[in-house]
Design an enzyme around this catalytic site. Structure first.
Site, PDB file in Angstrom:
ATOM      1  N   HIS A  17      54.120 -30.661  14.773  1.00 31.06           N
ATOM      2  CA  HIS A  17      54.205 -32.127  14.832  1.00 31.06           C
ATOM      3  C   HIS A  17      55.247 -32.583  15.850  1.00 31.06           C
ATOM      4  O   HIS A  17      56.448 -32.494  15.603  1.00 31.06           O
ATOM      5  CB  HIS A  17      54.524 -32.665  13.425  1.00 31.06           C
ATOM      6  CG  HIS A  17      54.542 -34.153  13.346  1.00 31.06           C
ATOM      7  ND1 HIS A  17      55.379 -34.854  12.523  1.00 31.06           N
ATOM      8  CD2 HIS A  17      53.811 -35.091  14.012  1.00 31.06           C
ATOM      9  CE1 HIS A  17      55.168 -36.143  12.680  1.00 31.06           C
ATOM     10  NE2 HIS A  17      54.221 -36.312  13.571  1.00 31.06           N
ATOM     11  N   GLU A  53      58.275 -30.548  14.318  1.00 32.57           N
ATOM     12  CA  GLU A  53      58.220 -30.002  12.960  1.00 32.57           C
ATOM     13  C   GLU A  53      57.159 -28.902  12.937  1.00 32.57           C
ATOM     14  O   GLU A  53      56.029 -29.133  13.364  1.00 32.57           O
ATOM     15  CB  GLU A  53      57.849 -31.100  11.956  1.00 32.57           C
ATOM     16  CG  GLU A  53      58.921 -32.166  11.797  1.00 32.57           C
ATOM     17  CD  GLU A  53      58.536 -33.273  10.803  1.00 32.57           C
ATOM     18  OE1 GLU A  53      59.433 -33.795  10.132  1.00 32.57           O
ATOM     19  OE2 GLU A  53      57.343 -33.627  10.737  1.00 32.57           O
TER      20      GLU A  53
HETATM   21  N1  LIG Z   1      51.076 -41.847  18.499  1.00 31.26           N
HETATM   22  C1  LIG Z   1      52.105 -41.367  17.788  1.00 31.26           C
HETATM   23  O1  LIG Z   1      53.191 -41.968  17.696  1.00 31.26           O
HETATM   24  C2  LIG Z   1      51.960 -40.018  17.127  1.00 31.26           C
HETATM   25  C3  LIG Z   1      53.118 -39.271  16.855  1.00 31.26           C
HETATM   26  C4  LIG Z   1      52.981 -38.007  16.287  1.00 31.26           C
HETATM   27  C5  LIG Z   1      51.715 -37.537  15.974  1.00 31.26           C
HETATM   28  N2  LIG Z   1      50.614 -38.298  16.222  1.00 31.26           N
HETATM   29  C6  LIG Z   1      49.306 -37.735  15.890  1.00 31.26           C
HETATM   30  O2  LIG Z   1      48.707 -37.248  17.079  1.00 31.26           O
HETATM   31  C7  LIG Z   1      47.290 -37.369  16.991  1.00 31.26           C
HETATM   32  C8  LIG Z   1      46.769 -38.136  18.181  1.00 31.26           C
HETATM   33  O3  LIG Z   1      47.376 -39.400  18.210  1.00 31.26           O
HETATM   34  P1  LIG Z   1      47.404 -40.306  19.543  1.00 31.26           P
HETATM   35  O4  LIG Z   1      48.301 -41.425  19.278  1.00 31.26           O
HETATM   36  O5  LIG Z   1      47.601 -39.437  20.731  1.00 31.26           O
HETATM   37  O6  LIG Z   1      45.882 -40.823  19.546  1.00 31.26           O
HETATM   38  P2  LIG Z   1      45.054 -41.405  20.772  1.00 31.26           P
HETATM   39  O7  LIG Z   1      43.981 -42.238  20.180  1.00 31.26           O
HETATM   40  O8  LIG Z   1      45.948 -41.983  21.810  1.00 31.26           O
HETATM   41  O9  LIG Z   1      44.376 -40.102  21.430  1.00 31.26           O
HETATM   42  C9  LIG Z   1      43.395 -39.334  20.814  1.00 31.26           C
HETATM   43  C10 LIG Z   1      42.468 -38.807  21.883  1.00 31.26           C
HETATM   44  O10 LIG Z   1      41.585 -37.817  21.302  1.00 31.26           O
HETATM   45  C11 LIG Z   1      40.328 -37.967  21.940  1.00 31.26           C
HETATM   46  N3  LIG Z   1      39.289 -37.301  21.164  1.00 31.26           N
HETATM   47  C12 LIG Z   1      38.582 -37.746  20.091  1.00 31.26           C
HETATM   48  N4  LIG Z   1      37.700 -36.790  19.694  1.00 31.26           N
HETATM   49  C13 LIG Z   1      37.842 -35.739  20.530  1.00 31.26           C
HETATM   50  C14 LIG Z   1      37.206 -34.475  20.640  1.00 31.26           C
HETATM   51  N5  LIG Z   1      36.234 -34.105  19.803  1.00 31.26           N
HETATM   52  N6  LIG Z   1      37.577 -33.640  21.637  1.00 31.26           N
HETATM   53  C15 LIG Z   1      38.555 -34.006  22.507  1.00 31.26           C
HETATM   54  N7  LIG Z   1      39.194 -35.195  22.446  1.00 31.26           N
HETATM   55  C16 LIG Z   1      38.832 -36.048  21.478  1.00 31.26           C
HETATM   56  C17 LIG Z   1      40.162 -39.477  22.057  1.00 31.26           C
HETATM   57  O11 LIG Z   1      39.151 -39.805  22.995  1.00 31.26           O
HETATM   58  C18 LIG Z   1      41.555 -39.893  22.489  1.00 31.26           C
HETATM   59  O12 LIG Z   1      41.692 -39.897  23.893  1.00 31.26           O
HETATM   60  C19 LIG Z   1      47.008 -38.028  15.638  1.00 31.26           C
HETATM   61  O13 LIG Z   1      46.754 -37.027  14.685  1.00 31.26           O
HETATM   62  C20 LIG Z   1      48.312 -38.741  15.332  1.00 31.26           C
HETATM   63  O14 LIG Z   1      48.510 -38.924  13.944  1.00 31.26           O
HETATM   64  C21 LIG Z   1      50.710 -39.519  16.816  1.00 31.26           C
END
Ligand SMILES: NC(=O)c1ccc[n+]([C@@H]2O[C@H](COP(=O)([O-])OP(=O)(O)OC[C@H]3O[C@@H](n4cnc5c(N)ncnc54)[C@H](O)[C@@H]3O)[C@@H](O)[C@H]2O)c1
Length: 403
Positions: A140, A152
């Protein structure tokens, strides 16, 4: 196990920055999204991080070009055949994450590790749909991943020690600070941070202080930004979803402040939508005062704001994490400094409580519990410690040992 090549699935806000971090450490990385346009958007994000470094004179243009050449853009899994470590960063949906792991397993080698960057979903559940649950782990990162040092590392129920060790070493090779966290809802940092963010929202809606006053109290304390600004940065939708997961797991003490729901339902999602607790775009209306009034009508409790009211719930939750063996006291302190910017000179949340005196913290929590209920329910461990004269620095023993 040495990691020669890594893969990132999802080139969004997190995935693209994680890929940047991997290339900065000199490793090739496959970066996949669902179409060419989204992969290119991710590539642009990586380029802009490097560009800022070049502009600041921290690296040369040719270094930047060499690092960018390490990214292998992809819209399918073909280039994942020889990767050793894959981090999925697709949207926070359990079924999607399971599907991605199952698709990956059709092409990747037997020894490859599957890591998830999930903020709150169960690693054990994701692992259970794979043929290699011992090789599935939570990794994480924090937003923005290119900057934040903490990672994490979360083993699921079936994760092997070897996988944990390899993932810790991999995180260190990325110049990050890995902290091992036993699986629980919200893991460590979000679990501690949410009660703090939530309490700030309660203080605001109950008229105890303005958003500016609350945020200023936190920055005066030494935090890098105030809680309401932080929620706006993280996204009110994302925080609200995490708080729902915590509510389901931990019950009433995580009950979200109604003002969060109001902002969420109105599309005021924070900085990314132009407005949240604060207004960022000139064409957005500042409606916070109206909504506070509406929420107050529904539940018109008035209360006072004080800094300890937002900080002590973190101490309390940390004591519960210790009791459940989620992480050690030193790791909790390290994680809060590296993951949230908790002031380093205070030594972390538990050292800070030791400094104040655990009897003082407990007495205040009991007072707040009487006034506000379950959100301040004092952790049994804290009571036990005070009963045994583990009062912190002044008695030589608290969460840490002194002298
Ligand atoms: N944004 C934050 O602050 C944060 C912090 C820590 C963890 N996270 C976690 O990270 C993960 C992603 O979050 P994010 O904010 O980057 O989301 P985001 O929506 O910005 O990005 C997700 C990306 O995944 C792509 N995607 C969807 N299905 C896919 C597939 N089958 N193959 C390849 N790509 C695919 C989407 O098109 C998108 O570009 C989540 O699990 C979130 O909980 C987010």
């Amino acid at each position: 196990m040495f990691i020669y090549k890594a893969g990132v699935v999802g080139a969004g806000a997190m995935g693209s920055e994680i890929a940047q971090v991997i290339t900065y450490a000199g490793l090739p990385v496959v970066l996949k999204d669902i179409n060419q346009e989204l992969v290119q958007k991710g590539m642009e994000r990586i380029r802009s991080i490097y560009k800022r470094r070049v502009e600041k004179g921290k690296m040369t243009q040719s270094d930047m070009d060499a690092k960018l050449a390490l990214v292998i853009p992809a819209t399918d899994y073909e280039s994942f055949r020889d990767v050793d470590m894959i981090i999925e960063a697709v949207p926070e949906k359990m079924e999607l994450k399971k599907k991605v792991f199952q698709e990956l397993e059709k092409v990747i080698g037997e020894g490859a590790i599957l890591a998830s960057n999930t903020s709150a979903l169960s690693i054990s559940e994701m692992a259970a749909v794979t043929k290699r649950p011992q090789k599935v782990v939570g990794m994480h990162f924090f937003f923005p991943a290119a900057v934040m040092k903490l990672v994490e590392i979360i083993p699921g129920l079936a994760t092997s020690q070897e996988t944990v060790d390899d993932t810790v070493l991999f995180a260190e090779s990325l110049r990050k600070i890995p902290v091992r966290v036993n699986e629980c809802a919200g893991f460590l940092v979000n679990r501690l941070l949410m009660p703090y963010l939530n309490e700030a929202a309660y203080c605001l809606q109950e008229g105890g202080a303005t958003r500016e006053e609350i945020d200023k109290a936190a920055t005066d304390f030494g935090l890098p930004m105030g809680p309401l600004t932080l929620v706006d940065q993280l996204g009110i939708d994302i925080c609200f979803d995490v708080v729902q997961v915590l509510l389901q797991s931990y019950g009433n003490r995580m009950q979200p402040a109604p003002i969060w729901g109001k902002l969420y339902q109105s599309g005021y999602l924070g900085k990314k939508s132009g407005s949240g607790f604060y207004v960022y775009d000139a064409d957005k209306k500042d409606r916070l005062a109206d909504w506070i009034r509406e929420v107050q009508n529904e539940k018109s409790k008035k209360s006072k704001f004080s800094l300890d009211r937002i900080i002590y719930p973190m101490v309390n939750e940390a004591a519960l994490c210790l009791e459940e063996n989620v992480a050690s006291a030193s790791d909790i302190d390290l994680a809060m400094i590296a993951g949230t910017g908790f002031p380093q000179e205070k030594g972390g949340i538990l050292r800070y409580a030791d400094e104040i005196g655990l009897d003082v913290v407990l007495a205040r929590l009991e007072e707040l519990y009487k006034e506000h209920g379950d959100r301040f329910w004092p952790a049994p461990r804290l009571k036990r410690m005070v009963g045994a004269q583990f009062l912190g620095k002044k008695s030589g023993r608290g969460f840490h040992i002194y002298g």
